[in-house]
Motif scaffolding. Structure first.
Motif, PDB file in Angstrom:
ATOM      1  N   VAL A 157       0.638  -1.150   0.116  1.00 54.24           N
ATOM      2  CA  VAL A 157      -0.004   0.112  -0.031  1.00 54.24           C
ATOM      3  C   VAL A 157       1.085   1.148   0.124  1.00 54.24           C
ATOM      4  O   VAL A 157       0.700   2.036  -0.757  1.00 54.24           O
ATOM      5  N   SER A 158       2.112   0.989   0.672  1.00 56.77           N
ATOM      6  CA  SER A 158       2.939   2.365   0.794  1.00 56.77           C
ATOM      7  C   SER A 158       3.576   2.535  -0.720  1.00 56.77           C
ATOM      8  O   SER A 158       3.806   3.874  -1.045  1.00 56.77           O
ATOM      9  N   ILE A 159       4.009   1.478  -1.397  1.00 57.89           N
ATOM     10  CA  ILE A 159       4.641   1.749  -2.498  1.00 57.89           C
ATOM     11  C   ILE A 159       3.658   2.278  -3.558  1.00 57.89           C
ATOM     12  O   ILE A 159       3.737   3.307  -4.391  1.00 57.89           O
ATOM     13  N   SER A 160       2.235   1.929  -3.411  1.00 60.57           N
ATOM     14  CA  SER A 160       1.246   2.312  -4.398  1.00 60.57           C
ATOM     15  C   SER A 160       1.140   4.147  -4.067  1.00 60.57           C
ATOM     16  O   SER A 160       0.901   4.613  -5.035  1.00 60.57           O
ATOM     17  N   GLN A 161       0.848   4.443  -2.840  1.00 61.27           N
ATOM     18  CA  GLN A 161       0.915   5.614  -2.561  1.00 61.27           C
ATOM     19  C   GLN A 161       2.116   6.593  -2.897  1.00 61.27           C
ATOM     20  O   GLN A 161       1.942   7.673  -3.510  1.00 61.27           O
ATOM     21  N   GLN A 162       3.299   6.027  -2.982  1.00 56.18           N
ATOM     22  CA  GLN A 162       4.348   6.447  -3.288  1.00 56.18           C
ATOM     23  C   GLN A 162       4.580   6.810  -4.679  1.00 56.18           C
ATOM     24  O   GLN A 162       5.131   7.929  -5.124  1.00 56.18           O
ATOM     25  N   LYS A 163       4.023   5.738  -5.390  1.00 59.65           N
ATOM     26  CA  LYS A 163       4.170   6.037  -6.969  1.00 59.65           C
ATOM     27  C   LYS A 163       3.260   7.119  -7.519  1.00 59.65           C
ATOM     28  O   LYS A 163       3.393   7.873  -8.363  1.00 59.65           O
ATOM     29  N   GLU A 164       2.124   7.340  -6.862  1.00 63.78           N
ATOM     30  CA  GLU A 164       1.272   8.488  -7.133  1.00 63.78           C
ATOM     31  C   GLU A 164       1.869   9.634  -6.690  1.00 63.78           C
ATOM     32  O   GLU A 164       1.502  10.889  -7.427  1.00 63.78           O
ATOM     33  N   LYS A 165       2.722   9.594  -5.635  1.00 73.62           N
ATOM     34  CA  LYS A 165       3.067  11.020  -5.317  1.00 73.62           C
ATOM     35  C   LYS A 165       4.583  11.352  -5.946  1.00 73.62           C
ATOM     36  O   LYS A 165       5.281  12.428  -5.763  1.00 73.62           O
ATOM     37  N   LEU A 166       5.129  10.260  -6.871  1.00 73.52           N
ATOM     38  CA  LEU A 166       6.328  10.666  -7.643  1.00 73.52           C
ATOM     39  C   LEU A 166       6.282  11.765  -8.497  1.00 73.52           C
ATOM     40  O   LEU A 166       5.593  12.004  -9.413  1.00 73.52           O
ATOM     41  N   VAL A 167       7.191  12.656  -8.149  1.00 71.37           N
ATOM     42  CA  VAL A 167       7.284  14.042  -8.962  1.00 71.37           C
ATOM     43  C   VAL A 167       8.446  14.341  -9.564  1.00 71.37           C
ATOM     44  O   VAL A 167       9.518  14.059  -8.754  1.00 71.37           O
ATOM     45  N   GLY A 168       8.822  14.844 -10.864  1.00 75.82           N
ATOM     46  CA  GLY A 168      10.243  14.972 -11.385  1.00 75.82           C
ATOM     47  C   GLY A 168      10.228  16.533 -11.773  1.00 75.82           C
ATOM     48  O   GLY A 168       9.005  17.135 -11.887  1.00 75.82           O
ATOM     49  N   VAL A 169      11.494  16.977 -12.471  1.00 76.39           N
ATOM     50  CA  VAL A 169      11.606  18.092 -12.735  1.00 76.39           C
ATOM     51  C   VAL A 169      11.775  18.323 -14.495  1.00 76.39           C
ATOM     52  O   VAL A 169      12.478  17.483 -14.807  1.00 76.39           O
ATOM     53  N   GLU A 170      11.017  18.957 -15.251  1.00 76.21           N
ATOM     54  CA  GLU A 170      10.969  19.090 -16.627  1.00 76.21           C
ATOM     55  C   GLU A 170      11.453  20.409 -17.136  1.00 76.21           C
ATOM     56  O   GLU A 170      11.066  21.528 -16.581  1.00 76.21           O
ATOM     57  N   ARG A 171      12.124  20.311 -18.502  1.00 73.28           N
ATOM     58  CA  ARG A 171      12.345  21.655 -19.178  1.00 73.28           C
ATOM     59  C   ARG A 171      12.156  21.572 -20.638  1.00 73.28           C
ATOM     60  O   ARG A 171      12.502  20.592 -21.263  1.00 73.28           O
ATOM     61  N   TYR A 172      11.420  22.630 -21.124  1.00 71.90           N
ATOM     62  CA  TYR A 172      10.973  22.658 -22.631  1.00 71.90           C
ATOM     63  C   TYR A 172      11.777  23.571 -23.360  1.00 71.90           C
ATOM     64  O   TYR A 172      12.276  24.598 -22.700  1.00 71.90           O
ATOM     65  N   GLY A 173      11.993  23.293 -24.868  1.00 70.61           N
ATOM     66  CA  GLY A 173      12.798  24.257 -25.595  1.00 70.61           C
ATOM     67  C   GLY A 173      12.425  24.182 -27.240  1.00 70.61           C
ATOM     68  O   GLY A 173      11.556  23.494 -27.509  1.00 70.61           O
ATOM     69  N   HIS A 174      13.032  25.055 -28.238  1.00 68.78           N
ATOM     70  CA  HIS A 174      12.521  24.950 -29.715  1.00 68.78           C
ATOM     71  C   HIS A 174      12.956  23.735 -30.432  1.00 68.78           C
ATOM     72  O   HIS A 174      14.209  23.297 -30.022  1.00 68.78           O
ATOM     73  N   ASN A 175      12.305  23.184 -31.297  1.00 68.17           N
ATOM     74  CA  ASN A 175      12.770  21.855 -31.925  1.00 68.17           C
ATOM     75  C   ASN A 175      13.331  22.219 -33.258  1.00 68.17           C
ATOM     76  O   ASN A 175      12.710  22.777 -34.159  1.00 68.17           O
ATOM     77  N   ALA A 176      14.711  21.879 -33.515  1.00 68.33           N
ATOM     78  CA  ALA A 176      15.441  22.271 -34.793  1.00 68.33           C
ATOM     79  C   ALA A 176      15.248  21.538 -35.836  1.00 68.33           C
ATOM     80  O   ALA A 176      15.076  21.685 -37.012  1.00 68.33           O
TER      81      ALA A 176
END
Length: 720
Positions: free
Chosen positions: A311-330
């Motif tokens: 149950v703890s693993i399932s809850q941890q997966k839902e709260k998993l947050v990462g850092v993202e960065r977007y830019g122009h496509n050449a």
């Protein structure tokens, strides 16, 4: 005894005798010998009379030989080696002239003179063509002429006149007007050729034709080059369009802005630690489960820990947050550049395609114009060649026709030569011996045809073999009658038969009635035999047959033979009237003493009158009323009563032409015998009688043929 259920031999249906022997042909031949001899004599006499009355006719003959000549070729084309004529072609040409009515009319006009009318000429023409005959031999190239007349000199003279008129007329036919006609035709062809040459020069100037073949080849090459360029451009255009469509499909999924960076490492490490703890707990539970039961507190506790960790693993997966960065496509800019280049290429190729199509239309139109001009020029050249050949051929024919005209003017120089001149014949063509031979041949053929026709129309019997083939029944007896009236009569009697016919005595009784008695004895298993004797007419010799059969049955029976006479009438007793002793006369031989037989039943005596036969153990029973009309049950009872008193009961049935009683009662008899008279009884009548007896349930054991004669002479019959 039940008669209707007695055993009988199996009936053979559909048995047909088809074998025809030499004796049958000779019987037919000698049966019609008088008619054949009469036809032969009259045919020969008529032939002799015609030969004597016929005047002698003489046939004169002349023969011609046909050779090859130039004037047979009447066509307008005569170039190179002349074609060889077909076999018999030259002979047929000359034969048509010799056999023409115009030539014959010309001959008759020289005989009758110029004042002869048309009717006289036509009448003489029919007579002339009747006596004139022509024969041609294609292989030998010869023609034979024949003329028949009662005067040999006149016959030869007529052939001479025919040959004279023939040579004059054929010279006119082959050479009349031919030279001038060919020369006129040659001049016309020359004028047409000059006009055609002028038209060809004007045509080449109009279309600028120098070398039509080179011009057409250049136009074809130019058209092929343009078509090749057009195909290459179409291929490039199709390729660029496919590339553009593919790029457009790919550009839909290329965004202008894309994800450059994404990080969630710390949360992932915490999740990995919890999953490692879960694996350790599952390994520990497996160890406890191997030592304790599932209901053990240790196992249950470890299961609760594993569940809480999941149950703890399932809850941890839902709260998993990462850092993202977007830019122009050449890559987006690169795709857009490629789309611009392909679009510009497509527009250029479309413009080039239109220009190439216009050029191809222009080149095709020019090529078609050259082809049309070439065809027209080729037709002109062909016409010029034809006219040139015609002019050459006509010029040659004019020269040949001039030579042929000079040659045909003289009969001695023609190609048809007389190899046998007409000469008066010395022997007639229709001698008397020829008519005699023809009459003899006709005298042999006509009697044969007459016998064939008469034999096909005859419906009576001549021999036992014919009876067996037609009726499919065996002939039990067929004695041959004597040829002289003073011989002893049939069956050894010495008295005339009932119809005055003499019967042969040379035949032993066992030969005449051996097969008949055997057929009667084997007809059924009954201890006594009742035989039904039937004929269609009363003049077929049934009375003599019954008397002879009864006399032959005497020594074969311990009891008297009973003859049931159903055919007699009070006015005409067939077996005669009794003498002073109450006995009937019997015309066949001497018999045995009468046996002591018990008297018949009283009921039977009321119906029948029993009369003994003098000198024989035979009893003749006649109806007291003259006719025996009983019901079927009464007839059965009567026959049973007679069977009980006698071993053999021979029933003399009335003729079928006057009564049907015999046919109706054949079902009660053990055997039924048909009596047929040779040369008298018709085949359809006997066949109909046979069908009636079989339909009534009767058993026919055979046929007796009476009044048969021997048609074949003894010196021929001994070889058969």
């Amino acid at each position: 005894m039940v008669i209707s259920t007695r055993a009988r031999p199996p009936r053979k249906e559909g048995v047909v005798y088809t074998h025809i022997t030499t004796r049958d042909y000779l019987n037919t031949l000698f049966f019609y010998r008088k008619i054949a001899l009469m036809v032969f004599v009259w045919t020969v006499v008529i032939g002799l009379v015609i030969g004597l009355l016929q005047k002698p006719a003489y046939r004169a003959e002349a023969r011609l030989l046909t050779l090859q000549a130039g004037y047979y070729n009447q066509s307008s084309v005569n170039d190179g080696t002349p074609a060889q004529p077909l076999e018999g072609q030259l002979v047929s040409i000359e034969a048509q002239i010799l056999n023409s009515s115009e030539l014959h009319r010309a001959v008759l006009k020289t005989l009758l003179g110029p004042n002869a009318s048309r009717k006289q000429i036509n009448e003489q023409l029919r007579v002339f063509e009747k006596h004139f005959r022509l024969e041609q031999d294609d292989l030998a190239s010869t023609i034979s002429l024949f003329y028949t007349d009662t005067d040999p000199k006149r016959a030869a003279e007529m052939l001479s006149r025919i040959l004279t008129e023939y040579f004059d007329e054929r010279a006119v036919i082959f050479t009349s007007g031919r030279v001038s006609s060919l020369a006129e035709r040659r001049d016309v062809i020359r004028a047409e050729l000059d006009k055609l040459n002028a038209n060809m020069v004007a045509f080449q100037t109009k279309y600028g034709i120098v070398s039509i073949d080179d011009q057409i080849a250049h136009a074809v090459a130019l058209q092929g080059l343009i078509r090749q360029r057009k195909l290459e451009n179409n291929g490039a255009l199709a390729q660029d369009r496919s590339t553009l469509a593919s790029l457009l499909t790919s550009a839909k999924d290329v965004p202008a802005t894309i994800l450059l960076f994404s990080d969630n490492g710390e949360a992932a490490r915490a999740l990995d630690t919890m999953q490692l703890s879960q694996l350790q707990l599952e390994a520990r539970r497996a160890d406890l489960a191997s030592r304790y039961m599932k209901s053990s507190p240790f196992v249950k506790q470890i299961d609760r820990q594993i569940k809480a960790l999941r149950v703890s693993i399932s809850q941890q997966k839902e709260k998993l947050v990462g850092v993202e960065r977007y830019g122009h496509n050449a890559y987006y800019d690169t795709v857009q550049d490629r789309l611009s280049v392909v679009s510009s290429n497509i527009k250029g190729e479309i413009a080039r395609q239109k220009e190439l199509e216009d050029q191809l239309k222009t080149a095709s139109a020019s090529l078609q114009a050259l082809i049309g001009a070439a065809n027209e020029l080729s037709q002109m050249q062909t016409d010029r060649n034809i006219l040139t050949e015609s002019l050459r051929s006509l010029s040659r024919q004019v020269e040949v026709a001039s030579i042929d005209r000079i040659q045909a003017d003289s009969a001695s120089s023609t190609n048809v030569r007389v190899i046998q001149a007409p000469f008066p014949p010395a022997q007639p063509s229709n001698p008397l011996s020829m008519f005699i031979a023809a009459s003899i041949v006709a005298g042999i053929v006509l009697p044969a045809v007459t016998i064939l026709v008469l034999a096909s129309l005859r419906e009576t019997f001549l021999s036992p073999e014919q009876v067996e083939r037609v009726m499919s029944l065996p002939v039990l007896s067929a004695p041959v009658m004597p040829a002289k009236k003073d011989m002893r009569r049939w069956f050894g009697g010495g008295k005339a038969a009932g119809d005055g016919t003499l019967l042969p005595a040379s035949y032993p009784q066992r030969i005449l009635y051996g097969r008949t008695i055997t057929a009667i004895d084997t007809s059924s298993d009954a201890p006594t035999k009742l035989v039904m004797m039937i004929s269609f007419h009363d003049h077929e010799g049934l009375l003599e047959i019954v008397q002879g059969l009864a006399a032959e049955l005497e020594p074969r029976s311990s009891r008297s033979i009973l003859v049931l006479d159903m055919a007699s009438t009070p006015d005409n007793p067939l077996y005669g009237t009794p003498n002073d002793k109450g006995e009937l006369p019997w015309q066949f031989g001497s018999g045995e003493n009468r046996s002591d037989a018990p008297p018949p039943e009283e009921s039977v005596q009321k119906l029948l009158e029993f009369l003994p036969v003098a000198g024989h153990d035979i009893i003749v029973a006649r109806p007291r009323e003259g006719t025996l009309t009983l019901t079927p049950h009464e007839t059965t009872a009567l026959f049973d009563s007679l069977r009980a008193q006698h071993d053999y009961v021979v029933v003399h049935a009335p003729p079928v032409s006057s009564s049907f009683a015999g046919v109706a009662n054949t079902r009660l008899a053990d055997a039924t015998i048909l009596v047929v008279r040779a040369e008298r009884t018709r085949k359809p009548v006997v066949l109909g009688l046979k069908e009636q007896i079989q339909e009534a349930g009767g058993w026919i054991v055979g046929v007796i043929l009476t009044h048969r004669k021997s048609y074949i002479p003894a010196f021929i019959y001994r070889f058969l």
